[in-house]
Design a protein around this motif. Structure first.
Motif, PDB file in Angstrom:
ATOM      1  N   LYS A   1      44.600 -20.913 -29.252  1.00 53.69           N
ATOM      2  CA  LYS A   1      44.699 -21.329 -28.351  1.00 53.69           C
ATOM      3  C   LYS A   1      45.681 -20.529 -27.494  1.00 53.69           C
ATOM      4  CE  LYS A   1      43.163 -25.889 -27.754  1.00 53.69           C
ATOM      5  NZ  LYS A   1      43.278 -27.623 -27.977  1.00 53.69           N
ATOM      6  N   TRP A   2      45.745 -20.272 -26.320  1.00 50.22           N
ATOM      7  CA  TRP A   2      46.935 -19.413 -26.979  1.00 50.22           C
ATOM      8  C   TRP A   2      48.490 -19.932 -25.181  1.00 50.22           C
ATOM      9  CZ3 TRP A   2      42.883 -17.110 -25.494  1.00 50.22           C
ATOM     10  CH2 TRP A   2      42.488 -16.427 -24.445  1.00 50.22           C
ATOM     11  N   TYR A   3      49.386 -20.196 -25.393  1.00 50.13           N
ATOM     12  CA  TYR A   3      50.642 -20.626 -24.102  1.00 50.13           C
ATOM     13  C   TYR A   3      50.755 -19.628 -23.842  1.00 50.13           C
ATOM     14  CZ  TYR A   3      48.509 -24.802 -26.441  1.00 50.13           C
ATOM     15  OH  TYR A   3      47.812 -25.584 -26.937  1.00 50.13           O
ATOM     16  N   ALA A   4      51.585 -20.260 -22.427  1.00 48.99           N
ATOM     17  CA  ALA A   4      52.394 -19.180 -22.349  1.00 48.99           C
ATOM     18  C   ALA A   4      53.761 -19.479 -22.210  1.00 48.99           C
ATOM     19  CB  ALA A   4      52.845 -19.186 -20.203  1.00 48.99           C
ATOM     20  N   ALA A   5      54.745 -18.409 -22.277  1.00 45.85           N
ATOM     21  CA  ALA A   5      56.630 -19.056 -22.353  1.00 45.85           C
ATOM     22  C   ALA A   5      57.114 -20.369 -21.638  1.00 45.85           C
ATOM     23  CB  ALA A   5      57.335 -18.191 -22.418  1.00 45.85           C
ATOM     24  N   TRP A   6      57.191 -20.822 -20.547  1.00 41.93           N
ATOM     25  CA  TRP A   6      56.818 -22.196 -19.612  1.00 41.93           C
ATOM     26  C   TRP A   6      55.927 -23.158 -20.505  1.00 41.93           C
ATOM     27  CZ3 TRP A   6      54.370 -17.945 -17.604  1.00 41.93           C
ATOM     28  CH2 TRP A   6      53.243 -18.368 -17.167  1.00 41.93           C
ATOM     29  N   GLU A   7      55.232 -23.140 -21.608  1.00 40.69           N
ATOM     30  CA  GLU A   7      54.087 -24.031 -21.733  1.00 40.69           C
ATOM     31  C   GLU A   7      54.419 -24.463 -23.486  1.00 40.69           C
ATOM     32  OE1 GLU A   7      50.272 -23.347 -18.808  1.00 40.69           O
ATOM     33  OE2 GLU A   7      50.313 -21.978 -20.873  1.00 40.69           O
TER      34      GLU A   7
ATOM     35  N   GLY B   1      55.034 -21.216 -12.479  1.00 40.04           N
ATOM     36  CA  GLY B   1      55.667 -21.345 -14.257  1.00 40.04           C
ATOM     37  C   GLY B   1      57.014 -21.400 -14.248  1.00 40.04           C
ATOM     38  N   LEU B   2      57.478 -20.612 -13.588  1.00 44.07           N
ATOM     39  CA  LEU B   2      59.321 -19.962 -13.349  1.00 44.07           C
ATOM     40  C   LEU B   2      59.594 -21.339 -12.981  1.00 44.07           C
ATOM     41  CD1 LEU B   2      61.037 -18.572 -14.415  1.00 44.07           C
ATOM     42  CD2 LEU B   2      60.703 -16.878 -12.076  1.00 44.07           C
ATOM     43  N   VAL B   3      59.302 -21.749 -11.582  1.00 43.24           N
ATOM     44  CA  VAL B   3      59.728 -22.304 -10.181  1.00 43.24           C
ATOM     45  C   VAL B   3      59.195 -24.138 -11.028  1.00 43.24           C
ATOM     46  CG1 VAL B   3      59.057 -23.735  -8.590  1.00 43.24           C
ATOM     47  CG2 VAL B   3      59.266 -21.083  -8.054  1.00 43.24           C
ATOM     48  N   SER B   4      58.388 -24.497 -11.979  1.00 41.11           N
ATOM     49  CA  SER B   4      58.577 -25.677 -12.481  1.00 41.11           C
ATOM     50  C   SER B   4      59.051 -25.889 -13.949  1.00 41.11           C
ATOM     51  CB  SER B   4      56.680 -25.583 -12.901  1.00 41.11           C
ATOM     52  OG  SER B   4      56.693 -27.292 -13.313  1.00 41.11           O
ATOM     53  N   THR B   5      59.454 -24.992 -14.512  1.00 40.96           N
ATOM     54  CA  THR B   5      60.558 -25.174 -15.353  1.00 40.96           C
ATOM     55  C   THR B   5      61.692 -25.553 -15.068  1.00 40.96           C
ATOM     56  OG1 THR B   5      58.952 -23.304 -16.765  1.00 40.96           O
ATOM     57  CG2 THR B   5      61.620 -23.902 -17.216  1.00 40.96           C
TER      58      THR B   5
ATOM     59  N   LYS C   1      60.693 -32.906  -9.739  1.00 42.37           N
ATOM     60  CA  LYS C   1      59.141 -33.623  -9.711  1.00 42.37           C
ATOM     61  C   LYS C   1      58.699 -31.896 -10.015  1.00 42.37           C
ATOM     62  CE  LYS C   1      54.420 -34.931  -8.984  1.00 42.37           C
ATOM     63  NZ  LYS C   1      53.753 -36.126  -7.568  1.00 42.37           N
ATOM     64  N   GLU C   2      57.572 -31.290 -10.917  1.00 37.27           N
ATOM     65  CA  GLU C   2      56.838 -30.598 -11.496  1.00 37.27           C
ATOM     66  C   GLU C   2      56.457 -30.086  -9.995  1.00 37.27           C
ATOM     67  OE1 GLU C   2      56.164 -29.078 -15.451  1.00 37.27           O
ATOM     68  OE2 GLU C   2      56.930 -30.740 -16.135  1.00 37.27           O
ATOM     69  N   ILE C   3      55.934 -28.557  -9.577  1.00 39.90           N
ATOM     70  CA  ILE C   3      55.065 -28.219  -9.024  1.00 39.90           C
ATOM     71  C   ILE C   3      53.752 -28.098 -10.274  1.00 39.90           C
ATOM     72  CG2 ILE C   3      56.717 -27.168  -7.295  1.00 39.90           C
ATOM     73  CD1 ILE C   3      56.147 -24.539  -8.503  1.00 39.90           C
ATOM     74  N   PHE C   4      52.384 -28.362  -9.409  1.00 39.46           N
ATOM     75  CA  PHE C   4      50.981 -28.038  -9.710  1.00 39.46           C
ATOM     76  C   PHE C   4      50.955 -26.377 -10.080  1.00 39.46           C
ATOM     77  CE2 PHE C   4      46.500 -26.399  -9.657  1.00 39.46           C
ATOM     78  CZ  PHE C   4      46.346 -27.476 -10.713  1.00 39.46           C
TER      79      PHE C   4
END
Length: 312
Positions: free
Chosen positions: A9-15, A165-169, A177-180
């Motif tokens: 499994k791998w994850y992005a920075a914002w995850e 991901g940037l906007v959500s962070t 509230k985070e965006i999808f």
């Protein structure tokens, strides 16, 4: 049952918080991290202990020994680091432990300082992917190259994923509230599969109908103009022309005509590279004609290279 297990499994920075949660859940089930990584992690089965895992991002560590000591003084055991600046730590889990004890960064200022390190990098990559997507879309459309358009789509997918991901962070940090956004574990392989599949279908779906190349050196005007052998188009439809020619110290003209002398393509230049030029051809016989204007006052000799291909 295996004692050592690998996870891909791998994850992005914002995850990164999702990765921390996944590692904590794995530890609860008896799988203890021994090596964290960007694309795969290694675990050892041990049901006798349970840990809390945390990640730190820092690419500018002057004294790494002191860096580890600071966390160890707070009860965090260092596990390993990745090549791109992520560092894995763990602490023994205790029932009823305070939330601050389960976090590396106990104050918002320190947390935001850590996040800002990778947010800056994420902003740069989002901009780069956006520019490359626009550039590839433009090149693909102008040059009639569908493969380049698909490559632009890949950059657009990656740029959009990072941008969301940037906007959500930033929204999460602002208490909103985070965006999808689609998880990076889905978009990254999807983009790679799309690129590989398009390359496969592009190459397998292209049948060469005609191909000719020649090279003249010294006084080519003695052998030009000339015409190609017959280009037989058996079925009406859309075809694509690839043309590459270089004519030193002169001008080259390449013309393609049907059996009635009607011109369907023409190019006049001293050098040219055309890929996937769309031709709507009817069934019949065609010819390519080459002519060259050589300025003998400029030089006693020259060279001409021509490569012409038509694919379905």
């Amino acid at each position: 049952m295996k004692d050592k297990i690998k996870s891909y499994k791998w994850y992005a920075a914002w995850e990164y918080e999702k990765e921390e949660k996944a590692l904590n859940e794995a530890s609860k089930k008896g799988l203890q991290l021994t090596k964290g990584g960007c694309f795969h992690s290694e675990f050892k089965r041990d049901n006798s202990v349970r840990y809390i895992y945390q990640l730190d991002y820092n690419t500018d560590i002057k004294d790494f020994i002191r860096y580890k000591d600071i966390f160890e003084e707070q009860g965090w055991e260092y596990i390993n680091s990745t090549f791109n600046g992520w560092h894995y730590f763990r602490k023994l889990y205790q029932e009823g432990m305070e939330e601050d004890e389960a976090k590396i960064y106990t104050d918002r200022e320190s947390l935001y300082e850590m996040q800002n390190r990778w947010l800056r990098l994420l902003t740069i990559f989002t901009g780069i992917y956006a520019v490359m997507a626009i550039a590839y879309f433009a090149m693909g459309i102008v040059n009639h190259q569908s493969l380049i358009v698909v490559e632009g789509l890949v950059f657009a997918i990656l740029g959009l994923t990072m941008g969301l991901g940037l906007v959500s962070t930033r929204l999460r940090r602002a208490g909103k509230k985070e965006i999808f956004y689609i998880p990076f574990q889905w978009t990254f392989p999807a983009a790679i599969i799309l690129l590989v599949a398009s390359m496969f279908f592009y190459s397998s779906g292209s049948d060469t109908v005609f191909n000719e190349n020649f090279n003249y050196i010294e006084m080519p005007q003695e052998k030009l103009p000339r015409s190609s052998s017959d280009i037989e188009i058996k079925k009406s439809g859309t075809y694509y022309l690839d043309l590459d020619f270089r004519a030193e110290k002169g001008t080259m003209m390449v013309s393609m005509q049907d059996q009635n002398g009607k011109e369907v393509y023409k190019n006049v230049a001293n050098e040219c590279t055309v890929n996937d030029w769309k031709l709507d051809l009817v069934a019949g016989t065609y010819k390519a004609y080459y002519s060259y204007q050589f300025d003998s006052t400029q030089a006693a000799s020259t060279s001409v290279q021509v490569d012409l291909k038509i694919v379905k």
